[in-house]
Scaffold this motif. Structure first.
Motif, PDB file in Angstrom:
ATOM      1  N   ASN A  43       0.746  -1.239   0.012  1.00 52.89           N
ATOM      2  CA  ASN A  43      -0.003   0.157  -0.023  1.00 52.89           C
ATOM      3  C   ASN A  43       0.664   1.441  -0.127  1.00 52.89           C
ATOM      4  O   ASN A  43       0.260   2.226  -0.118  1.00 52.89           O
ATOM      5  N   PRO A  45       3.324   3.830  -1.622  1.00 51.37           N
ATOM      6  CA  PRO A  45       3.582   4.413  -2.892  1.00 51.37           C
ATOM      7  C   PRO A  45       5.272   4.464  -3.173  1.00 51.37           C
ATOM      8  O   PRO A  45       5.448   4.012  -4.232  1.00 51.37           O
ATOM      9  N   THR A  46       5.924   4.706  -2.270  1.00 48.51           N
ATOM     10  CA  THR A  46       7.391   4.811  -2.421  1.00 48.51           C
ATOM     11  C   THR A  46       7.763   3.331  -2.456  1.00 48.51           C
ATOM     12  O   THR A  46       8.750   3.161  -3.172  1.00 48.51           O
ATOM     13  N   CYS A  88       1.505   9.853   3.720  1.00 49.85           N
ATOM     14  CA  CYS A  88       0.056   9.782   3.071  1.00 49.85           C
ATOM     15  C   CYS A  88      -0.832   8.854   4.083  1.00 49.85           C
ATOM     16  O   CYS A  88      -1.766   8.873   3.860  1.00 49.85           O
ATOM     17  N   CYS A  91      -0.374   3.543   4.774  1.00 48.74           N
ATOM     18  CA  CYS A  91       0.076   2.281   5.573  1.00 48.74           C
ATOM     19  C   CYS A  91      -0.776   1.912   6.942  1.00 48.74           C
ATOM     20  O   CYS A  91      -0.848   0.959   7.411  1.00 48.74           O
TER      21      CYS A  91
END
Ligand code: SF4
Ligand code: SF4
Length: 444
Positions: A43, A45-46, A88, A91
């Motif tokens: 989940n 993005p990085t 964001c 997590c």
């Protein structure tokens, strides 16, 4: 707790001296919940971009633990991986153990702010924005006037045409500048807008900082929607920036002093709710408690304030739409704002409001809950990563064939507008409140 990250480290040897010091140390009881199951990884993005454990939530928590135990220096590598986090909080939504990752990363950033010397120009820029600009509405207004002249005098078009922005590596950042309003919302502070028809609620509008010079029209649309639905709307004078950007950047002393001002202003009036149309601000405003130690008067005030604080979509969906709406057939897709969905756990309210607009067809885009790359000031500080995430987002937005994208956060709105322009999708981007405002049947 035997399988937690904290205890795994402790079991390998005696507790070492903490690499953290001063205020806002990441709390053991916060990171000890992590059982390193890895369910958050996909989940993130990085992590999905680079596939590196050090740029995953689990990896970042581990680095926080290692610094806390004195096993990893609070140095360049730690700072890089913590800086690269979007905050964001996707997590958090994925974590079965209830790890409050946002609290951890913001405390880690506070430690970096206090104990790590960033390069000279980075310090200069951060001091200017977080300490010299955001707490001062007058300075924001002056800078906005200068930007307005740049954008509206033809200078912006000229500068873009010369290609100089590309030469100095600013082309991407410049595209993300918010368009500045002709008239600022500051002039509306202190005003009260009566409810249309019988009063159902009395609310205060939180107006923000940059939003007052670049989202006045959104604020006015929000007021029209609320008053049309029976709310008396007060825009309290004396309110200030919510402190989200300083708080996310670890500049907690500034965030605290801004929070103190807002707590006094908004708790000083008799309101059924305090409303924001900015999910990023809302998540910080609801979490002022994290800025103050439990048992302090400020913590108690923050607790009382949290009960009043509502996102505009959350409040209106609960209150129920009483105004008459009209509309033409329109296909739209909705982009979740991370700080609404993951920060405030609000998924259904904006969708419910959109479905109430006659003729509107809501088409879900794939990965609507995935960050668009805006993430506060991330699109300015980590522009390349932000644009990579935006490219992915626009691919999904385009695939819906919806000519309109809707969001519930000004930062996402700007990012998605830039995305539509950069990727030539031809899509228009609106806030939920703007679509509701367009749909209001105006009374004669
Ligand atoms: S899902 Fe939660 S418990 Fe599992 S690794 Fe991620 S943060 Fe830790
Ligand atoms: S906050 Fe977002 S970018 Fe940061 S670790 Fe969590 S999911 Fe990844």
């Amino acid at each position: 707790m035997t399988d937690s990250i904290a205890n795994t480290e402790q079991s390998t040897g005696p507790q070492l001296r903490s690499g953290f010091s001063g205020a806002d140390i990441p709390a053991y009881e916060d990171y000890a919940h992590c059982v390193h199951c890895g369910l958050c990884l996909n989940n993130c993005p990085t992590y999905k971009l680079w596939g590196l454990e050090a740029d995953s939530p689990r990896g970042r928590i581990r680095q926080i633990v290692l610094v806390d135990q004195g096993r990893l220096p609070l140095g360049d590598s730690f700072v890089k991986h913590i800086d690269q986090c979007l905050d964001c909080r996707a997590c958090e939504s994925a974590c079965p153990s209830g790890v409050e990752y946002g609290k951890l990363v913001e405390a880690a950033r506070a430690q970096i702010e206090q104990n790590y010397k960033r390069p000279f120009f980075s310090r200069l820029a951060r001091n200017f924005v977080f300490r010299g600009l955001l707490p001062y509405p007058g300075r924001i207004a002056v800078l906005a006037r200068i930007l307005y002249i740049y954008q509206c005098s033809g200078l912006q078009a000229l500068v873009r045409a010369t290609g100089i922005l590309r030469l100095v590596g600013m082309a991407g950042k410049e595209k993300l500048l918010p368009p500045i309003d002709r008239e600022f919302f500051f002039s509306k502070l202190g005003k009260t807008y009566p409810a249309v028809g019988p009063r159902r609620a009395r609310v205060a509008l939180f107006a923000g900082c940059v939003a007052q010079v670049s989202f006045s029209a959104l604020h006015e649309a929000t007021i029209r929607v609320l008053t049309a639905n029976g709310c008396e709307v007060v825009v309290p004078a004396g309110q200030t920036c919510c402190g989200a950007l300083p708080s996310h950047a670890g500049v907690r002393d500034v965030a605290r002093s801004l929070a103190r001002v807002n707590l006094e202003v908004f708790l000083g009036g008799e309101f059924d709710a305090v409303i924001t149309n900015a999910a990023g601000c809302g998540s910080t405003l609801k979490e002022y408690e994290h800025l103050f130690a439990a048992g302090t008067p400020e913590h108690e005030k923050a607790h009382a304030f949290r009960k009043k604080m509502r996102d505009a979509t959350e409040f209106l969906a609960d209150l129920g739409i009483s105004s008459q709406l009209s509309g033409k057939p329109m296909r739209v897709t909705y982009q979740d704002s991370c700080h609404l969905l993951h920060g405030q756990k609000i998924r259904e309210a904006p969708r419910k409001l959109l479905r109430a607009i006659p003729g509107l067809e809501l088409v879900e885009m794939a990965m609507a809950d995935y960050c668009c790359g805006s993430a506060g000031s991330y699109n300015v500080t980590e522009t390349e990563t932000s644009l990579a995430l935006l490219a992915e987002k626009m691919k999904h937005a385009r695939a819906t064939n919806a000519p309109v994208i809707v969001t519930a956060n000004p930062g996402c709105l700007l990012q998605m507008r830039a995305g539509a322009q950069i990727h030539g999708t031809g899509q228009e981007v609106f806030h939920v409140m703007e679509l509701l405002d367009h749909a209001l049947v105006k009374q004669a």
